[in-house]
Design a protein around this motif. Sequence first.
Motif, PDB file in Angstrom:
ATOM      1  N   GLN A  59       0.825  -1.198   0.000  1.00  0.00           N
ATOM      2  CA  GLN A  59       0.000   0.000   0.000  1.00  0.00           C
ATOM      3  C   GLN A  59       0.867   1.259   0.000  1.00  0.00           C
ATOM      4  O   GLN A  59       0.376   2.360  -0.283  1.00  0.00           O
ATOM      5  N   LYS A  60       2.150   1.095   0.314  1.00  0.00           N
ATOM      6  CA  LYS A  60       3.066   2.234   0.380  1.00  0.00           C
ATOM      7  C   LYS A  60       4.008   2.197  -0.824  1.00  0.00           C
ATOM      8  O   LYS A  60       4.156   1.174  -1.492  1.00  0.00           O
ATOM      9  N   ASP A  61       4.625   3.308  -1.102  1.00  0.00           N
ATOM     10  CA  ASP A  61       5.548   3.407  -2.234  1.00  0.00           C
ATOM     11  C   ASP A  61       6.930   2.897  -1.840  1.00  0.00           C
ATOM     12  O   ASP A  61       7.896   3.652  -1.731  1.00  0.00           O
ATOM     13  N   LEU A  62       7.007   1.594  -1.631  1.00  0.00           N
ATOM     14  CA  LEU A  62       8.271   0.962  -1.253  1.00  0.00           C
ATOM     15  C   LEU A  62       8.726   0.030  -2.377  1.00  0.00           C
ATOM     16  O   LEU A  62       7.900  -0.620  -3.031  1.00  0.00           O
ATOM     17  N   PRO A  63      10.014  -0.075  -2.619  1.00  0.00           N
ATOM     18  CA  PRO A  63      10.517  -0.995  -3.642  1.00  0.00           C
ATOM     19  C   PRO A  63      10.157  -2.437  -3.304  1.00  0.00           C
ATOM     20  O   PRO A  63      10.159  -2.833  -2.121  1.00  0.00           O
ATOM     21  N   LEU A  64       9.857  -3.241  -4.322  1.00  0.00           N
ATOM     22  CA  LEU A  64       9.475  -4.633  -4.096  1.00  0.00           C
ATOM     23  C   LEU A  64      10.601  -5.412  -3.420  1.00  0.00           C
ATOM     24  O   LEU A  64      10.339  -6.273  -2.570  1.00  0.00           O
ATOM     25  N   ALA A  65      11.834  -5.107  -3.776  1.00  0.00           N
ATOM     26  CA  ALA A  65      12.961  -5.819  -3.166  1.00  0.00           C
ATOM     27  C   ALA A  65      13.023  -5.550  -1.666  1.00  0.00           C
ATOM     28  O   ALA A  65      13.315  -6.450  -0.870  1.00  0.00           O
ATOM     29  N   GLU A  66      12.742  -4.319  -1.264  1.00  0.00           N
ATOM     30  CA  GLU A  66      12.750  -3.961   0.158  1.00  0.00           C
ATOM     31  C   GLU A  66      11.620  -4.667   0.903  1.00  0.00           C
ATOM     32  O   GLU A  66      11.808  -5.162   2.015  1.00  0.00           O
ATOM     33  N   ILE A  67      10.462  -4.730   0.280  1.00  0.00           N
ATOM     34  CA  ILE A  67       9.315  -5.417   0.892  1.00  0.00           C
ATOM     35  C   ILE A  67       9.618  -6.895   1.061  1.00  0.00           C
ATOM     36  O   ILE A  67       9.302  -7.500   2.090  1.00  0.00           O
ATOM     37  N   ALA A  68      10.249  -7.492   0.053  1.00  0.00           N
ATOM     38  CA  ALA A  68      10.564  -8.924   0.104  1.00  0.00           C
ATOM     39  C   ALA A  68      11.430  -9.251   1.319  1.00  0.00           C
ATOM     40  O   ALA A  68      11.144 -10.198   2.066  1.00  0.00           O
ATOM     41  N   ILE A  69      12.464  -8.489   1.539  1.00  0.00           N
ATOM     42  CA  ILE A  69      13.372  -8.741   2.660  1.00  0.00           C
ATOM     43  C   ILE A  69      12.657  -8.515   3.992  1.00  0.00           C
ATOM     44  O   ILE A  69      12.803  -9.297   4.941  1.00  0.00           O
ATOM     45  N   ALA A  70      11.873  -7.437   4.076  1.00  0.00           N
ATOM     46  CA  ALA A  70      11.175  -7.114   5.322  1.00  0.00           C
ATOM     47  C   ALA A  70      10.148  -8.172   5.690  1.00  0.00           C
ATOM     48  O   ALA A  70       9.811  -8.331   6.866  1.00  0.00           O
TER      49      ALA A  70
END
Length: 273
Positions: free
Chosen positions: A231-242
């Motif tokens: 829902q936020k403007d975050l990179p997919l790679a960053e979301i994956a790790i988190a």
Amino acid sequence: MTVSDIVITRTSYDDFDLNPSPAIPCADAFGVIVQLMDFQSHRLWRGGELVYEGGHAKGALAITDLREGWQCHHRSPFDNLRFHIPFSHLRDFVSEVGRPDFAGFECPPGTTDDVILGLAQALLPALDAPLQTSRLFLDQINLALLTHLTQTYGGLHFPPRKKGVLAPWQERQATDFLAAHVTEAFTIAELAAVCQLSRSYFIKSFRQTFGRTPYRWLTEYRVGKAKEMLQKDLPLAEIAIACGFADQSHMTRVFSQIARQSPGAWRKHNRRL
């Protein structure tokens, strides 16, 4: 009327073509609306974009994320009941029942729900005479509402209590442990130990309780967490790790298997609604 942080409001009008309503104030909450009568015509904007034009049948249900800007133009008589449910209240509820994997609601346009309609109709006398209404009755309606919404539209699993399932305290210990280890490695023995059970008994009891294995529960929790972050403007790679995935491609593969669309497509579709 307010019941345990949920604000309940009845709105109605018996004429045609009102002026467009002011924009609904943004809030960290969900809005749930059920129609008490057939509603012929209205227009709905989300973030300034027209997303719906038409009517709804009696019993039609709409669930909106109030963090986004909504505005409605009622063009025919209507009568509905609205529930303003803070995210904090929902998070407390799902945590209390040992289901921290809740990520949000999915309710397609045009959905009708006789259960929510029945709960709304049961509340109408209380709205007319709130001081004469039993607090216990209101609390029971509140619990029924949250249970039905999270189970039917939030994807949560509430199995009947039966022999061989985890005790409530064990459910909470297990799900708290899993949620806390979304990005950390652990063994089934460690997970079983927090519930004071052997590995074999724990695995059977967990599956009997949640309808899935601990691994599947954690996978679905990671996907739910990813949906929230999308829902936020975050990179997919960053979301994956988190969210505990090895990398973006790993998240895409798992997410697509469970959500039946890629993270990018889910984000685009969800923003367009």
